[in-house]
Every structure is written in structure tokens, then in C-alpha cells.
Enzyme design. Structure first.
Site, PDB file in Angstrom:
ATOM      1  CE  LYS A 173      -4.331  -1.812   0.937  1.00 27.70           C
ATOM      2  NZ  LYS A 173      -5.676  -1.749   1.245  1.00 27.70           N
ATOM      3  CE  LYS A 264      -6.010  -7.034  -4.655  1.00 25.55           C
ATOM      4  NZ  LYS A 264      -7.007  -7.412  -3.708  1.00 25.55           N
ATOM      5  CE  LYS A 267     -14.105  -4.114  -2.270  1.00 20.98           C
ATOM      6  NZ  LYS A 267     -13.015  -3.997  -1.311  1.00 20.98           N
TER       7      LYS A 267
HETATM    8  N1  AQP Z   1      -8.798  -9.541  -7.857  1.00 16.08           N
HETATM    9  C1  AQP Z   1      -9.206 -10.419  -6.956  1.00 16.08           C
HETATM   10  N2  AQP Z   1      -9.334 -11.728  -7.298  1.00 16.08           N
HETATM   11  C2  AQP Z   1      -9.770 -12.644  -6.380  1.00 16.08           C
HETATM   12  N3  AQP Z   1     -10.112 -12.315  -5.111  1.00 16.08           N
HETATM   13  C3  AQP Z   1     -10.017 -11.022  -4.745  1.00 16.08           C
HETATM   14  N4  AQP Z   1     -10.265 -10.376  -3.584  1.00 16.08           N
HETATM   15  C4  AQP Z   1      -9.998  -9.062  -3.737  1.00 16.08           C
HETATM   16  N5  AQP Z   1      -9.572  -8.817  -4.979  1.00 16.08           N
HETATM   17  C5  AQP Z   1      -9.552 -10.007  -5.629  1.00 16.08           C
HETATM   18  C6  AQP Z   1     -10.784 -11.030  -2.380  1.00 16.08           C
HETATM   19  O1  AQP Z   1     -11.934 -10.302  -1.966  1.00 16.08           O
HETATM   20  C7  AQP Z   1     -12.045 -10.395  -0.544  1.00 16.08           C
HETATM   21  C8  AQP Z   1     -12.409  -9.061   0.037  1.00 16.08           C
HETATM   22  O2  AQP Z   1     -11.385  -8.152  -0.253  1.00 16.08           O
HETATM   23  P1  AQP Z   1     -11.278  -6.759   0.482  1.00 16.08           P
HETATM   24  O3  AQP Z   1     -12.221  -5.791  -0.093  1.00 16.08           O
HETATM   25  O4  AQP Z   1     -11.425  -6.927   1.939  1.00 16.08           O
HETATM   26  O5  AQP Z   1      -9.785  -6.310   0.256  1.00 16.08           O
HETATM   27  P2  AQP Z   1      -8.872  -6.320  -1.004  1.00 16.08           P
HETATM   28  O6  AQP Z   1      -8.284  -7.682  -1.187  1.00 16.08           O
HETATM   29  O7  AQP Z   1      -7.896  -5.210  -0.801  1.00 16.08           O
HETATM   30  O8  AQP Z   1      -9.862  -6.022  -2.216  1.00 16.08           O
HETATM   31  P3  AQP Z   1      -9.797  -4.865  -3.299  1.00 16.08           P
HETATM   32  O9  AQP Z   1     -10.938  -5.057  -4.202  1.00 16.08           O
HETATM   33  O10 AQP Z   1      -8.428  -4.780  -3.924  1.00 16.08           O
HETATM   34  O11 AQP Z   1     -10.081  -3.577  -2.429  1.00 16.08           O
HETATM   35  P4  AQP Z   1      -9.201  -2.267  -2.257  1.00 16.08           P
HETATM   36  O12 AQP Z   1      -9.045  -1.692  -3.614  1.00 16.08           O
HETATM   37  O13 AQP Z   1     -10.007  -1.405  -1.350  1.00 16.08           O
HETATM   38  O14 AQP Z   1      -7.883  -2.673  -1.644  1.00 16.08           O
HETATM   39  C9  AQP Z   1     -10.723 -10.960  -0.020  1.00 16.08           C
HETATM   40  O15 AQP Z   1     -10.925 -12.320   0.381  1.00 16.08           O
HETATM   41  C10 AQP Z   1      -9.805 -10.883  -1.209  1.00 16.08           C
HETATM   42  O16 AQP Z   1      -8.844 -11.940  -1.203  1.00 16.08           O
END
Ligand code: AQP
Length: 410
Positions: A173, A264, A267
Site C-alpha cells: 500500500k 489484480k 475496487k
Molecule cells: N482480484 C481479486 N481476485 C480474487 N479475489 C479477490 N479479492 C480481492 N480482490 C480479488 C478477495 O476479496 C475479498 C475481500 O477483499 P477486500 O475488499 O477486503 O480487500 P482487497 O483484497 O484489498 O480487495 P480490493 O478489491 O483490492 O479492495 P481495495 O481496492 O479497497 O484494496 C478478499 O478475500 C480478497 O482476497
């Protein structure tokens, strides 16, 4: 609440049972024998008999940082829904806790009005994909259950800075290299305590409910290992109260960005074209897939390292395409062989059709739920979930406070 299991999802349920719940039932014996306190049913109810069947407790969370995308859905939410289906079908009584982890979201700057909106949107999204309190899922905001942060503080008092320093998430991050040992002063100034200690809160989220199983993506393995370490440390230091949880990794791979397939899908990435939201319209889904970055080669092959773009599309087709009669899915390699020699547009059409079918109805339910009772329905569902989660967490905290010397025996 009306049934939200679409006809397309039904054949997948059996497959989910095989892929996810097999490890849970195999591990159950171990949980029973290694932990005298892993029985969540007895946390908030009097023990009647020693022979009473132990229930599994599943905990997982998602940050309210935007409407979930296809990666969140395939990597987490679809599995949560399948766990719910299985618990309902088996009558096992296993406890399912799914949290909108808003305290984790504020480890990076958030605008208050937007965060307020996103918490509600995430609740609506979880309900729209089929999670249902009437079918055994407890859904709540993490910040509604203060026991999470209370346990976090207690765990922080024994958590090692060295261990936390080796975690990769805060580094990614802050865009610090994973292997960096001498982190410069600017990075240290930018590194906020909350982001650094995020895994301790994540450990508390799981341990406060004495979760036996935590479904997470591969990227969260390291944090779960840390949670187990926190539980073991606590149990050795004080009393055998916390349950080292088992990781249940989802069978789905990482879904990659549609514009930068080495990253990956996420969001919070500014480029909207990089993701498909679970609430995207059919047209938007098709546009995103047709616009997905691939490469200049003609052939269609599955080679994730060398050809991440086309491989990501084949993964999506494998995950969202119809399941076979025995409930298994066609592998991306097999699909690559099938599409090799055909046009790109054939593959993209097939992927778009499969994704549109997989997400059918989610958008409509999402908007309906968000606006039901003038928006109050979501608040009611959350309030009920939060109350149940507080009961579950308080049962653990009573024991923890006493063990640490902070409370009276009750
Ligand atoms: N690209 C992905 N492929 C598969 N699984 C994913 N997860 C996130 N991105 C992918 C899984 O979604 C769950 C919830 O994730 P989160 O929102 O708590 O945190 P994150 O992993 O940081 O997801 P984002 O979408 O990338 O959010 P931001 O942009 O806010 O950091 C987890 O089980 C994760 O593995």
C-alpha cells in the site's frame, strides 16, 4: 425475503460442497480435539453435555471501499454464499459471520460521507448476491461490535513489531519493496500505525468469534498465519481461550485487472475500465470484456505468466461458464485448447455471455434492497446482525478479560 438462488447457481452448490466444505469437515475433528473452547454454540449458551456436537464457526470480511467487483465475487462472495447454502442444506448449525470491515477501510484515507454510503452499498451487495440472515448468515459492520477493537488492543500488547514488519500488505500500500530492509524515513512517516497494525485487528476479528475456519484469498494467508500465532501466544500466556483458525482458501484464482492484467482487479484502482462490478449492466460487462487488454499474438493459449491478459479471460470463462454434469468446471487450459485457432471475438463473446449469466439478477436485487423501506431495511438487517455478533464476541471477551486480569469471573 425472496429466494435469491438463480437457476444457474444451483448446479454449483454441489461443487462448492466438495471444494470448500470437505476441508472443513476433515479439519473439524482436529479442532475438537485441540481446543476445548472452539465450540461457538457454547460460547453464548450454557454447556449441557460434553458430547454435544461442536459447530464450525466461519468468519470472513470485506472492506467497504466500493461496490464489489468480479474478483471479490469469485474470490470471496460466491464462496460465502455457497457456504450458506451448504449449512442450510446440511442442517449442521455451523455459524456464519460475514463482516463489512469498515475499520480496516480507514487504514487508508476515506472521505466520511463516501464511507457512510459505501458501508450501506456493501451491505446491499452482500444481500444481493444471496447472503440472507434467515438462512443463517450474520452480516454486520465491524465497527458495530466494539469487542473487535478491544481484543485488538489486548493482542497488540503481545504482538511482535518484527513479525508485523515482515508483512507485505502495508508495504504494497505504501509502494515499498517487499524485500526492503532499510525503509527510508519518508516511508516511515507515511506509514500510519493503523495500517501497520492492520493484521492485529484482522486477527481480533477472527479470534473474538473463535472462528474455526476463515475463507480468504491467497493474499491473506500470511495474515491468517499471524492470527494463529496471536491465538497461540495468548493461550500460552494466559489461558486456553482463543482458537487458532484454519484457512480455507477459495478454489478461484486471482482475477486480474482488465486494463493491466499483471495487477489484480481492485475496487480502489482509479481506472473504472479495469473492473467489472457485480452491479454492472450487461452492456457494461460486454464493453469491459471487449476492451480487455490482451496481447499482439493471434493464438489463444493459457499461459498466465507470459500471457496474463488472455489467461485472465480464460480463467473468467472457466469460473463463470456452465459447470459440467458432475459439477466440476472446465479448466482454463482446456478452454485455451478449445479456442486456439478461433477468433478473439469468439473468446470475448463467450466470456461476456458467461459473466452476464453469472451476475444475472444481482444488479436488480442490489437496487431494490438499497431502497427498500426508504433505505431503512438495510439498517434493520445490519442492526440485527450486529446484535448477534456482539453476543458472540462478548462471550469470548468475558473469558479474555478475566484471563488477562481485567474483569471478574462471570
Ligand atoms: N482480484 C481479486 N481476485 C480474487 N479475489 C479477490 N479479492 C480481492 N480482490 C480479488 C478477495 O476479496 C475479498 C475481500 O477483499 P477486500 O475488499 O477486503 O480487500 P482487497 O483484497 O484489498 O480487495 P480490493 O478489491 O483490492 O479492495 P481495495 O481496492 O479497497 O484494496 C478478499 O478475500 C480478497 O482476497
Amino acid at each position: 425475503m425472496r429466494s435469491t438462488i438463480c437457476a444457474r447457481c444451483r448446479p454449483l452448490i454441489g461443487q462448492a460442497r466438495r471444494q470448500i466444505l470437505r476441508p472443513i469437515s476433515q479439519q473439524q475433528k482436529r479442532c475438537e480435539s485441540t481446543s476445548s473452547t472452539s465450540d461457538a454454540t457454547t460460547n453464548d449458551q450454557p454447556k449441557t453435555t460434553e458430547k454435544k456436537k461442536k459447530r464450525n464457526v466461519v468468519f470472513s470480511g470485506i472492506q467497504p471501499t466500493g461496490i464489489p467487483h468480479l474478483g471479490n465475487y469469485l474470490g470471496a462472495l460466491r464462496q460465502w454464499k455457497k457456504l450458506q447454502d451448504d449449512v442450510e442444506a446440511s442442517g449442521s448449525g455451523d455459524k456464519l459471520l460475514f463482516s463489512v470491515v469498515d475499520l480496516h477501510a480507514i487504514t487508508v484515507p476515506q472521505e466520511a460521507s463516501i464511507l457512510r454510503l459505501r458501508r450501506r452499498e456493501m451491505m446491499a451487495a452482500l444481500l444481493a448476491i444471496g447472503l440472507d440472515p434467515e438462512k443463517g448468515s450474520t452480516i454486520f459492520f465491524q465497527s458495530s461490535v466494539p469487542q473487535h477493537t478491544e481484543l485488538m488492543w489486548i493482542l497488540s500488547c503481545t504482538a511482535s513489531m518484527g513479525y508485523l514488519g515482515r508483512m507485505t500488505q502495508w508495504k504494497s500500500k505504501l509502494a515499498v519493496q517487499n524485500h526492503a530492509t532499510d525503509i527510508d524515513e519518508i516511508a516511515m512517516t507515511n506509514l500510519k500505525l493503523g495500517l501497520f497494525s492492520y493484521p492485529v485487528l484482522q486477527a481480533a476479528d477472527v479470534l473474538v468469534h473463535r472462528a474455526t475456519h476463515v475463507p480468504v484469498g491467497e493474499d491473506q494467508r500470511q495474515h491468517l498465519e499471524f492470527a494463529r500465532e496471536c491465538a497461540t501466544n495468548f493461550n500460552h500466556t494466559f489461558s486456553n481461550i482463543l482458537v487458532p483458525p484454519e484457512t480455507v482458501t477459495t478454489p478461484s484464482p486471482r482475477v486480474m485487472s482488465l486494463v493491466q492484467p499483471t495487477q489484480k482487479m481492485s475496487k480502489s484502482t482509479p481506472n473504472h475500465r479495469s473492473r467489472i462490478l457485480i452491479t454492472s449492466t450487461s452492456n457494461e460487462i460486454r464493453q469491459r470484456i471487449y476492451g480487455a487488454v490482451t496481447d499482439s499474438e493471434d493464438a489463444i493459449t493459457y499461459e498466465p505468466t507470459r500471457r496474463p491478459g488472455v489467461s485472465n479471460l480464460l480463467e473468467l470463462l472457466s469460473q463463470c461458464g456452465p459447470a459440467l454434469a458432475d459439477g466440476t468446471r472446465r479448466s482454463p487450459e482446456e478452454l485455451g485448447n478449445e479456442f486456439n485457432g478461433r477468433m478473439w471475438k469468439d473468446l470475448k463473446n463467450a466470456v461476456a455471455d458467461a459473466v452476464v449469466a453469472e451476475l444475472e439478477g444481482v444488479r436488480e436485487r442490489y437496487h431494490e434492497f438499497l431502497n427498500r423501506k426508504g433505505g431503512k431495511w438495510i439498517d434493520e438487517i445490519e442492526a440485527e446482525g450486529a446484535e448477534a455478533a456482539r453476543r458472540s464476541a462478548e462471550a469470548t471477551m468475558k473469558l479474555v478479560r478475566y484471563a488477562v486480569g481485567l474483569g471478574r469471573k462471570s
